[in-house]
Design a protein around this motif. Structure first.
Motif, short mmCIF file in Angstrom:
data_model
loop_
_atom_site.label_atom_id
_atom_site.label_comp_id
_atom_site.label_asym_id
_atom_site.label_seq_id
_atom_site.Cartn_x
_atom_site.Cartn_y
_atom_site.Cartn_z
N GLN A 1 0.85 -1.19 0.00
CA GLN A 1 0.00 0.00 0.00
C GLN A 1 0.88 1.24 0.00
O GLN A 1 2.11 1.14 0.11
N GLU B 1 1.65 5.02 1.71
CA GLU B 1 1.47 5.85 2.90
C GLU B 1 2.08 7.22 2.65
O GLU B 1 3.20 7.32 2.13
N ASP C 1 9.39 2.97 11.39
CA ASP C 1 8.05 2.45 11.71
C ASP C 1 7.36 1.88 10.48
O ASP C 1 6.44 1.07 10.61
N LEU C 2 7.79 2.29 9.27
CA LEU C 2 7.13 1.85 8.04
C LEU C 2 7.84 0.67 7.36
O LEU C 2 7.33 0.15 6.38
N VAL D 1 4.85 0.65 0.87
CA VAL D 1 5.21 -0.21 2.00
C VAL D 1 4.37 -1.49 1.97
O VAL D 1 3.39 -1.59 1.23
N ASP D 2 4.74 -2.44 2.81
CA ASP D 2 3.94 -3.66 2.93
C ASP D 2 2.57 -3.35 3.51
O ASP D 2 2.40 -2.38 4.26
N ASP D 3 1.60 -4.18 3.17
CA ASP D 3 0.25 -4.07 3.71
C ASP D 3 0.32 -3.96 5.23
O ASP D 3 0.78 -4.88 5.91
N ARG D 4 -0.16 -2.83 5.77
CA ARG D 4 0.01 -2.58 7.20
C ARG D 4 -0.80 -3.56 8.05
O ARG D 4 -0.35 -3.97 9.12
N VAL E 1 1.18 -6.68 8.25
CA VAL E 1 2.35 -6.47 9.12
C VAL E 1 1.94 -6.56 10.59
O VAL E 1 2.58 -7.23 11.40
N TYR E 2 0.84 -5.86 10.93
CA TYR E 2 0.37 -5.87 12.32
C TYR E 2 -0.07 -7.27 12.75
O TYR E 2 0.20 -7.71 13.87
N ASP F 1 -4.18 -0.79 16.28
CA ASP F 1 -3.67 -0.30 14.99
C ASP F 1 -4.40 -0.96 13.82
O ASP F 1 -4.64 -0.32 12.79
N GLU G 1 -6.43 0.99 10.92
CA GLU G 1 -6.10 0.80 9.51
C GLU G 1 -7.33 0.37 8.72
O GLU G 1 -7.54 0.83 7.59
#
Length: 347
Positions: free
Chosen positions: A30, A32, A44-45, A225-228, A231-232, A268, A272
């Motif tokens: 995605q 950001e 953080d990203l 960045v990778d799909d947040r 990641v979470y 988070d 998101e």
């Protein structure tokens, strides 16, 4: 540069860019928007696949530290396409990052496209992008519906319109590359192994911004960045494994810190998900033509006894009152020795 296929302008918006990436079949990443290129923000990203930078176009780059980086005219390891289509720089910047990544899953459509054009020279790659029905259709799906002539884009206007341009920065084979479709080739900014490219790119972008006059603030920076959510979720799963092992060893009360981290990550994820729902709604609104609705509302008001005429007259009266109020404020500021120009800024 041609207008092949009539490509539209699209907004510099992370929701639009994320939607465009998904529209061409790429999953797992995605976009950001970032407001700082300091180490903490980028940390953080991570992982960051590339940065997309928007700036006001001033023609060919003047002599500067940035353009001392050599242009590589032939490097088979770098996917570079010259921009041959008006308004396509946003999509080309995105493609520059996607098609040079060694870790992003491109999906069938983009994988086939890359395989087909990989041996073409840069200009022909650009024409291949312009002739891709899928890429063009997805790009144009984010155009705003605007049946009226915008005087800012009116070709008969004597005012010169500012032009803006997107370029990409991304790591390739341990080096930091600048990919600008209006250049003759990719610029190699030198070795940047691992994540060190994120530290190297900051001064380069700052140097570009420093070339402009002090009042110029129209810049935008976005990261692929990778799909947040993914990641979470992976972090939650890892922490839950650690927590389980710790509690088996020390008891159910152990691991307060891990419990807190898991709770924060779940929060988070909820945020998101809410952000994505908002972006999806905004993208739908971008595509919707509200003119027929407005026409029907005005038509209905006109058919009611004098209601539309009354609203028009009310608007005129209000505008006159506001103009008179502005004159009075200017007069008061002048009498007090103030600068009337300051008032004009807000009128």
């Amino acid at each position: 540069m041609s207008d092949t296929g009539n490509w539209c302008l699209i907004e510099s918006d992370p929701g639009v860019f994320t939607g465009l990436i998904k529209g061409i079949g790429v999953q797992g990443v995605q976009v950001e928007e970032i407001y700082s290129i300091d180490k903490e923000t980028l940390e953080d990203l991570k992982p960051v696949h590339g940065l997309i930078f928007l700036f006001k176009w001033q023609g060919r780059d003047p002599a500067s530290a940035t353009n001392q980086a050599p242009i590589e005219y032939e490097n088979p390891d770098v996917f570079f396409a010259q921009q041959v289509i008006t308004n396509a720089c946003a999509t080309q910047a995105i493609l520059s990052i996607l098609l040079n990544s060694r870790t992003i899953e491109l999906g069938e459509e983009l994988s086939n496209f890359k395989a087909f054009v990989s041996d073409f020279p840069a200009e022909i790659k650009g024409h291949a992008i312009s002739n891709s029905d899928v890429i063009r259709a997805v790009h144009n799906s984010f155009s705003r519906s605007d049946p009226f002539i915008n005087e800012m884009n009116d070709p008969s206007s004597k005012e010169k319109e500012d032009l803006f341009h997107f370029i990409a920065y991304t790591p390739i084979n341990g080096c930091l590359y600048e990919l600008d479709g209006l250049q003759e080739g990719p610029r190699n900014h030198g070795p940047a192994p691992g994540d060190s490219w994120l530290e190297k790119v900051g001064p380069i972008i700052q140097e570009r911004m420093a070339r402009y006059e002090g009042g110029e603030i129209r810049f935008n920076l976005m990261a692929v960045v990778d799909d947040r959510i993914k990641v979470y979720q992976e972090k939650v799963a890892a922490y839950e494994e650690q927590l389980k092992a710790l509690q088996e060893k020390e008891g159910p009360e152990a691991g307060a810190w891990l419990k807190g981290e898991i709770e924060n990550l779940r929060g988070d994820i909820v945020k998101e998900e809410g952000k994505r729902e908002k972006q999806a709604r905004e993208n739908k609104l971008r595509r919707h033509n509200f003119i027929p609705l407005i026409y029907e509302i005005l038509k209905g008001l006109a058919q009611e006894d004098g209601r539309l005429e009354g609203l028009v007259e009310e608007g005129r009266t209000r505008a006159k009152a506001e103009a008179e109020s502005a004159k009075q404020r200017k007069a008061a500021a002048a009498a007090a020795g103030g600068a009337s120009e300051d008032v004009d800024m807000y009128e």
